[in-house]
Design an enzyme around this catalytic site. Structure first.
Site, PDB file in Angstrom:
ATOM      1  N   GLN A  78       0.848  -1.197   0.000  1.00 52.48           N
ATOM      2  CA  GLN A  78       0.000   0.000   0.000  1.00 52.48           C
ATOM      3  C   GLN A  78       0.880   1.243   0.000  1.00 52.48           C
ATOM      4  O   GLN A  78       1.268   1.747   1.052  1.00 52.48           O
ATOM      5  CB  GLN A  78      -0.950   0.005   1.203  1.00 52.48           C
ATOM      6  N   PHE A  79       1.169   1.750  -1.198  1.00 54.09           N
ATOM      7  CA  PHE A  79       2.059   2.898  -1.319  1.00 54.09           C
ATOM      8  C   PHE A  79       1.475   4.149  -0.663  1.00 54.09           C
ATOM      9  O   PHE A  79       2.214   5.048  -0.267  1.00 54.09           O
ATOM     10  CB  PHE A  79       2.418   3.160  -2.787  1.00 54.09           C
ATOM     11  N   THR A  80       0.155   4.229  -0.506  1.00 58.96           N
ATOM     12  CA  THR A  80      -0.450   5.432   0.069  1.00 58.96           C
ATOM     13  C   THR A  80      -0.025   5.654   1.522  1.00 58.96           C
ATOM     14  O   THR A  80      -0.136   6.777   2.021  1.00 58.96           O
ATOM     15  CB  THR A  80      -1.991   5.388  -0.023  1.00 58.96           C
TER      16      THR A  80
END
Length: 146
Positions: A78-80
């Site tokens: 989850q890059f966010t």
């Protein structure tokens, strides 16, 4: 590197209508990888997750790790999680590692986790994932390795 850990009664990841990873009782880990992260930091984080006392022991205190609790581990990229959110009204994803590099590191971390623990499931890096979970508690922790 950041990991958002949720103690779950069950969790699964669905991509294009197909379940790619599923656990019952265990830990759902959302994993964010930053530009400065590497395999050494990642292994340190995985080791910490596997040793983290997250589950109730016989006295009802958080005294057991995932292995002692016979749980599963579901790793979801989850890059966010790497977004800077302190200024303005739009997240800045500049601190996130570029996708190709992050995918390679994520895959190395999955392999490492599987070498250290038997019950590891995953999502699909970069896919549009639907994550289903039943949070237990709720119990949620944010771990960071610098």
């Amino acid at each position: 590197m950041r990991a958002l850990l949720q103690r779950v009664l069950e969790a699964k990841v669905v991509v294009d209508g197909e379940t790619t990873g599923e656990i019952q009782h265990g830990i759902l880990v959302f994993l964010g990888i930053g530009k400065e992260d590497d395999l050494v930091k990642g292994k340190k984080l995985i080791d910490k997750i596997l040793k983290y006392r997250f589950f109730d022991d016989e006295q009802g205190k958080m005294g057991w790790n995932i292995n002692q609790a016979n749980g599963g581990l579901l790793l979801v990229s989850q890059f966010t999680l790497m977004a800077q959110t302190q200024k303005g009204l739009r997240p800045d994803f500049g601190p996130a590692m570029p996708p190709n590099d992050a995918k390679a590191l994520y895959e190395e971390l999955v392999s490492y986790a599987k070498s250290q623990f038997d019950n590891v499931q995953t999502g699909i890096f970069g896919a549009d994932m639907k994550v289903h979970l039943v949070n237990d508690g709720p119990v949620t922790f944010n771990l960071e390795i610098e």
